[in-house]
Design an enzyme around this catalytic site. Structure first.
Site, PDB file in Angstrom:
ATOM      1  N   GLU A  85      34.428  39.223  40.398  1.00  0.00           N
ATOM      2  CA  GLU A  85      34.700  38.516  39.145  1.00  0.00           C
ATOM      3  C   GLU A  85      35.132  37.073  39.383  1.00  0.00           C
ATOM      4  O   GLU A  85      35.871  36.778  40.322  1.00  0.00           O
ATOM      5  CB  GLU A  85      35.788  39.249  38.356  1.00  0.00           C
ATOM      6  CG  GLU A  85      35.429  40.672  37.980  1.00  0.00           C
ATOM      7  CD  GLU A  85      34.274  40.760  36.992  1.00  0.00           C
ATOM      8  OE1 GLU A  85      33.896  39.727  36.418  1.00  0.00           O
ATOM      9  OE2 GLU A  85      33.747  41.875  36.809  1.00  0.00           O
ATOM     10  N   ARG A  95      38.309  48.431  23.765  1.00  0.00           N
ATOM     11  CA  ARG A  95      37.275  49.235  23.100  1.00  0.00           C
ATOM     12  C   ARG A  95      37.727  50.681  22.953  1.00  0.00           C
ATOM     13  O   ARG A  95      37.372  51.367  21.989  1.00  0.00           O
ATOM     14  CB  ARG A  95      35.973  49.154  23.909  1.00  0.00           C
ATOM     15  CG  ARG A  95      34.827  49.987  23.373  1.00  0.00           C
ATOM     16  CD  ARG A  95      33.589  49.844  24.243  1.00  0.00           C
ATOM     17  NE  ARG A  95      33.850  50.230  25.628  1.00  0.00           N
ATOM     18  CZ  ARG A  95      33.807  51.494  26.065  1.00  0.00           C
ATOM     19  NH1 ARG A  95      33.519  52.483  25.235  1.00  0.00           N
ATOM     20  NH2 ARG A  95      34.042  51.767  27.338  1.00  0.00           N
ATOM     21  N   CYS A 148      41.484  46.127  33.245  1.00  0.00           N
ATOM     22  CA  CYS A 148      41.061  45.389  34.439  1.00  0.00           C
ATOM     23  C   CYS A 148      41.303  43.889  34.264  1.00  0.00           C
ATOM     24  O   CYS A 148      41.925  43.239  35.113  1.00  0.00           O
ATOM     25  CB  CYS A 148      39.587  45.660  34.740  1.00  0.00           C
ATOM     26  SG  CYS A 148      39.265  47.303  35.405  1.00  0.00           S
ATOM     27  N   HIS A 171      34.994  44.493  40.407  1.00  0.00           N
ATOM     28  CA  HIS A 171      34.608  45.713  39.700  1.00  0.00           C
ATOM     29  C   HIS A 171      33.660  46.522  40.579  1.00  0.00           C
ATOM     30  O   HIS A 171      32.699  45.972  41.136  1.00  0.00           O
ATOM     31  CB  HIS A 171      33.912  45.390  38.377  1.00  0.00           C
ATOM     32  CG  HIS A 171      34.840  45.362  37.210  1.00  0.00           C
ATOM     33  ND1 HIS A 171      35.019  44.249  36.421  1.00  0.00           N
ATOM     34  CD2 HIS A 171      35.641  46.321  36.695  1.00  0.00           C
ATOM     35  CE1 HIS A 171      35.896  44.519  35.464  1.00  0.00           C
ATOM     36  NE2 HIS A 171      36.283  45.784  35.611  1.00  0.00           N
TER      37      HIS A 171
END
Length: 219
Positions: A85, A95, A148, A171
């Protein structure tokens, strides 16, 4: 150099979202105590997949180990490659609920904090190092807005006053046995994920100037 000054902290998460497995957690005992160089040692730390509590766990690990490098790991079920990332944003927008049932929407990770932080790892060299092993890797421009990213942003915010510490987030894709999450994508075996993270750690320790190559995903 005193070996105690070259500690690499690797963090991972407990399983979340109803799945019993998280590859980032599986890697922790395999990495703890590993020496990527004669003067460096890895220490691993498991974080809860819970907003707020994850940062408390991170604070405990940072205080205990005072690392020179931090590589935070998490799982992204939608990814087929190891995703290094680039940027953490100051936003919690879940979500699904975290493991404590919290589901923040449009909330900052840090009130009045900067909009974003960039990784200080040699991210392109890290991607290249993983690809050199014949493993799938990519540069990612979004860490999402779940726990995360919460940890990634919180980590960089904490280290902003410690410019000598390199840190960032990676990730990981699902393991092959996580069939219900793969949805046709290939999984990546734990042994291959271990090799990938080891390559990233070595790059973080050894590469002073990052590579100048383009590319990256935003989804």
């Amino acid at each position: 150099m005193n070996e105690d000054r070259r500690t690499v902290l690797v963090t991972g998460f407990e399983p979340f979202g109803g799945d019993p497995v998280n590859p980032s957690e599986r890697l922790l005992p395999l990495l703890d105590g590993w020496r990527p160089a004669p003067t460096a040692v890895v220490r691993s730390w498991r974080l809860p997949c819970v907003f707020g509590a994850a940062l408390q766990g991170l604070d405990e690990a940072l205080a205990r180990w005072r690392p020179e490098v931090v590589v935070a790991l998490g799982m992204a079920a939608s990814r087929a490659a190891v995703s290094v990332e680039r940027v953490a944003i100051n936003l919690d927008d879940a979500r699904i609920p975290d493991n404590a049932g919290a589901q923040p929407v449009d909330m900052p990770v840090v009130s009045n904090g900067p909009a974003a932080y960039f990784s200080t790892l040699p991210i392109k060299a890290a991607v290249h190092a993983v690809r050199e092993l014949g493993l799938p890797a990519e540069l990612s421009h979004t860490a999402g807005t779940f726990v995360c990213n919460h940890v990634f942003y919180g980590l960089m915010h904490r280290l902003a006053a410690r410019p000598g510490v390199r840190a960032g987030f990676v990730h990981l894709p699902c393991l092959p046995e996580q069939v219900q999450l793969l949805q046709g994508r290939p999984g990546l075996a734990i042994g291959d994920q271990l090799l990938a993270v080891q390559a990233i750690v070595r790059a973080a320790l050894d590469v002073a100037v990052d590579l100048r190559i383009s590319g990256g995903r935003v989804d």
